[in-house]
Scaffold this active site. Structure first.
Site, PDB file in Angstrom:
ATOM      1  CB  SER A 120       3.830   7.086   0.959  1.00 26.17           C
ATOM      2  OG  SER A 120       3.963   6.683   2.539  1.00 26.17           O
ATOM      3  CB  SER A 121       8.286   5.694   2.949  1.00 25.13           C
ATOM      4  OG  SER A 121       7.652   5.011   3.994  1.00 25.13           O
ATOM      5  NE  ARG A 147      -0.183   7.737   8.040  1.00 29.16           N
ATOM      6  CZ  ARG A 147       0.361   7.606   9.279  1.00 29.16           C
ATOM      7  NH1 ARG A 147      -0.218   7.957  10.537  1.00 29.16           N
ATOM      8  NH2 ARG A 147       1.745   7.527   9.178  1.00 29.16           N
ATOM      9  CG  ASP A 166      -5.235   6.925   9.599  1.00 34.82           C
ATOM     10  OD1 ASP A 166      -4.761   5.857   9.966  1.00 34.82           O
ATOM     11  OD2 ASP A 166      -5.031   7.884  10.542  1.00 34.82           O
ATOM     12  CG  LEU A 167      -5.050   1.698   5.547  1.00 39.31           C
ATOM     13  CD1 LEU A 167      -3.736   0.516   5.096  1.00 39.31           C
ATOM     14  CD2 LEU A 167      -5.957   1.553   4.650  1.00 39.31           C
ATOM     15  CG  ASN A 203       4.392  -2.952   2.894  1.00 40.36           C
ATOM     16  OD1 ASN A 203       5.381  -3.477   3.376  1.00 40.36           O
ATOM     17  ND2 ASN A 203       4.492  -1.333   2.811  1.00 40.36           N
ATOM     18  CE1 TYR A 226       5.798  -4.128  13.300  1.00 44.30           C
ATOM     19  CE2 TYR A 226       7.618  -5.282  14.257  1.00 44.30           C
ATOM     20  CZ  TYR A 226       6.867  -4.899  13.195  1.00 44.30           C
ATOM     21  OH  TYR A 226       7.307  -4.960  11.765  1.00 44.30           O
ATOM     22  CE  LYS A 257       4.344  -6.387  11.052  1.00 40.35           C
ATOM     23  NZ  LYS A 257       3.845  -5.969   9.840  1.00 40.35           N
TER      24      LYS A 257
HETATM   25  N1  NAP Z   1      11.818  -1.993   8.701  1.00 33.80           N
HETATM   26  C1  NAP Z   1      11.885  -3.168   9.120  1.00 33.80           C
HETATM   27  O1  NAP Z   1      13.018  -3.541  10.014  1.00 33.80           O
HETATM   28  C2  NAP Z   1      10.784  -4.182   9.291  1.00 33.80           C
HETATM   29  C3  NAP Z   1      11.154  -5.609   9.380  1.00 33.80           C
HETATM   30  C4  NAP Z   1      10.067  -6.537   9.281  1.00 33.80           C
HETATM   31  C5  NAP Z   1       8.855  -5.985   8.996  1.00 33.80           C
HETATM   32  N2  NAP Z   1       8.590  -4.767   8.707  1.00 33.80           N
HETATM   33  C6  NAP Z   1       7.312  -4.461   8.078  1.00 33.80           C
HETATM   34  O2  NAP Z   1       7.359  -3.855   6.796  1.00 33.80           O
HETATM   35  C7  NAP Z   1       6.231  -2.960   6.692  1.00 33.80           C
HETATM   36  C8  NAP Z   1       6.748  -1.711   5.825  1.00 33.80           C
HETATM   37  O3  NAP Z   1       7.407  -1.035   6.654  1.00 33.80           O
HETATM   38  P1  NAP Z   1       8.599  -0.291   6.330  1.00 33.80           P
HETATM   39  O4  NAP Z   1       9.874  -0.644   7.125  1.00 33.80           O
HETATM   40  O5  NAP Z   1       8.472  -0.195   4.813  1.00 33.80           O
HETATM   41  O6  NAP Z   1       8.401   1.129   7.132  1.00 33.80           O
HETATM   42  P2  NAP Z   1       8.111   2.389   6.639  1.00 33.80           P
HETATM   43  O7  NAP Z   1       9.065   3.149   5.689  1.00 33.80           O
HETATM   44  O8  NAP Z   1       7.796   3.352   8.044  1.00 33.80           O
HETATM   45  O9  NAP Z   1       6.818   2.582   5.813  1.00 33.80           O
HETATM   46  C9  NAP Z   1       5.475   2.212   6.504  1.00 33.80           C
HETATM   47  C10 NAP Z   1       4.443   2.716   5.360  1.00 33.80           C
HETATM   48  O10 NAP Z   1       3.026   2.538   6.005  1.00 33.80           O
HETATM   49  C11 NAP Z   1       2.145   3.548   6.017  1.00 33.80           C
HETATM   50  N3  NAP Z   1       1.415   3.847   7.105  1.00 33.80           N
HETATM   51  C12 NAP Z   1       1.991   3.815   8.335  1.00 33.80           C
HETATM   52  N4  NAP Z   1       0.710   4.302   9.042  1.00 33.80           N
HETATM   53  C13 NAP Z   1      -0.424   4.142   8.208  1.00 33.80           C
HETATM   54  C14 NAP Z   1      -1.509   4.338   8.429  1.00 33.80           C
HETATM   55  N5  NAP Z   1      -2.297   4.509   9.602  1.00 33.80           N
HETATM   56  N6  NAP Z   1      -2.514   4.319   7.295  1.00 33.80           N
HETATM   57  C15 NAP Z   1      -1.894   3.899   6.104  1.00 33.80           C
HETATM   58  N7  NAP Z   1      -0.661   3.783   5.719  1.00 33.80           N
HETATM   59  C16 NAP Z   1      -0.048   3.841   7.028  1.00 33.80           C
HETATM   60  C17 NAP Z   1       3.402   4.491   5.831  1.00 33.80           C
HETATM   61  O11 NAP Z   1       2.775   5.689   4.798  1.00 33.80           O
HETATM   62  P3  NAP Z   1       2.232   7.201   5.356  1.00 33.80           P
HETATM   63  O12 NAP Z   1       2.984   7.563   6.941  1.00 33.80           O
HETATM   64  O13 NAP Z   1       2.043   7.973   4.151  1.00 33.80           O
HETATM   65  O14 NAP Z   1       0.887   6.752   6.018  1.00 33.80           O
HETATM   66  C18 NAP Z   1       4.440   4.049   4.999  1.00 33.80           C
HETATM   67  O15 NAP Z   1       4.286   4.071   3.526  1.00 33.80           O
HETATM   68  C19 NAP Z   1       5.548  -2.922   7.868  1.00 33.80           C
HETATM   69  O16 NAP Z   1       4.500  -3.843   7.994  1.00 33.80           O
HETATM   70  C20 NAP Z   1       6.573  -3.252   8.967  1.00 33.80           C
HETATM   71  O17 NAP Z   1       5.878  -3.785   9.980  1.00 33.80           O
HETATM   72  C21 NAP Z   1       9.451  -3.892   8.575  1.00 33.80           C
END
Ligand code: NAP
Length: 267
Positions: free
Chosen positions: A15-16, A38, A64-65, A90, A156, A160
């Site tokens: 979703s984002s 979600r 909600d996973l 992801n 966190y 990872k």
């Molecule tokens: N941003 C960074 O700096 C960074 C760096 C390294 C790795 N990552 C990893 O990249 C991945 C994606 O994160 P992002 O940066 O794109 O952040 P984000 O924009 O916050 O995206 C997180 C996604 O996970 C979903 N999500 C959160 N809680 C959930 C739940 N309980 N059930 C189902 N879906 C859920 C959210 O959608 P809803 O809220 O609609 O559920 C959203 O689509 C994550 O695994 C994060 O750890 C991020």
């Protein structure tokens, strides 16, 4: 315009942020999509836009996973939809709060999403892909698996580190049976993740932050090149290869019948 027919990719956290970019890019590569998160309204809006831009079929699952029943529905989708050929594992959540200030509910939520859900979905996908003669599992890790000192709290980063170790084991178990495994380890990325984790992304030095588009495009390039571990920021991949070689060099000495000589005190 339809380029080819690659089967279906199921993307969690679509979703984002990174997941939404994966959805766009994989549809343009010819995948139909199943989008999971979600926020069903955001998923449907994104799905309609991608379907209209690419002509691909896009389905959505609001889940909600961290909820066992919802997670089971996504596992069932992986197992029963025979068109699914790729899982992008992801969805993830984090925290920037020091451990002593991190509440128990948040700890359990991070582990349930980043560890338990990722593991159960990979298990379902691997089972399905073995039956289907192949498939790809992309696990979203982080550089914090290698650099846990960078972010306080530990939960966190530890989650990872699990993703990295789990991906290594998955590759070992399934890699020669047609199931491709990739672990993606981005550095700081400009998404909602930071705000949701307790720190605006603007608080980070701008010169360490990558766009979500660049992270996903690098990850897909790494996948196309056959990489197991993709570190979008790391300029010199020889450094990763040396780290991996050093890890493998430890293996013969890690489990033996007697303690190492440095522990034979007084004998
Ligand atoms: N941003 C960074 O700096 C960074 C760096 C390294 C790795 N990552 C990893 O990249 C991945 C994606 O994160 P992002 O940066 O794109 O952040 P984000 O924009 O916050 O995206 C997180 C996604 O996970 C979903 N999500 C959160 N809680 C959930 C739940 N309980 N059930 C189902 N879906 C859920 C959210 O959608 P809803 O809220 O609609 O559920 C959203 O689509 C994550 O695994 C994060 O750890 C991020």
């Amino acid at each position: 315009m339809i380029i080819n027919d690659s089967g279906t990719a199921l993307i969690t956290g679509a979703s984002s942020g990174l997941g939404a970019i994966y959805a766009d890019r994989l549809a343009r590569q010819g995948y139909d999509l199943v989008l999971v998160a979600r926020n069903i309204a955001k998923l449907e809006m994104l799905g309609e836009r991608i379907a209209s831009d690419t002509g691909r079929t896009v389905r959505t699952i609001g889940a909600d996973l961290t909820d066992g029943g919802a997670l089971q529905r996504v596992e069932d989708a992986l197992l029963t939809d025979h068109s699914v050929r790729m899982l992008v594992n992801n969805a993830g959540a984090g925290s920037t709060v020091p451990l002593q200030d991190l509440d128990v509910v948040s700890i359990e939520r991070i582990v349930a999403l980043n560890v338990t859900a990722l593991t159960r979905l990979a298990r379902a996908a691997a089972t399905a892909f073995l039956e289907r003669g192949g498939g790809t599992i992309v696990n979203m890790g982080s550089i914090l698996a290698l650099a846990p000192e960078v972010l306080s709290g530990g939960v966190y980063s530890g989650s990872k580190a699990y993703v990295l170790a789990f991906s290594q084991a998955l590759r070992n178990d399934f890699g020669d049976r047609g199931v491709r495994v990739q672990v993606v380890m981005p550095g700081a990325t400009a998404t909602d993740f930071w705000e949701l984790s307790g720190m605006p992304v603007e608080a980070l030095p701008a010169n360490i932050v990558m766009t979500a588009e660049d992270v996903v495009d690098a990850a897909l390039s790494g996948l196309a090149q056959g990489e197991f571990a993709t570190l979008p920021s790391l300029p010199d991949i020889d450094q990763w290869d040396a780290w991996e070689a050093a890890r493998r060099a430890l293996l013969p000495g890690l489990s033996r019948t007697s303690p190492a000589s440095r522990y034979h005190m007084g004998s």
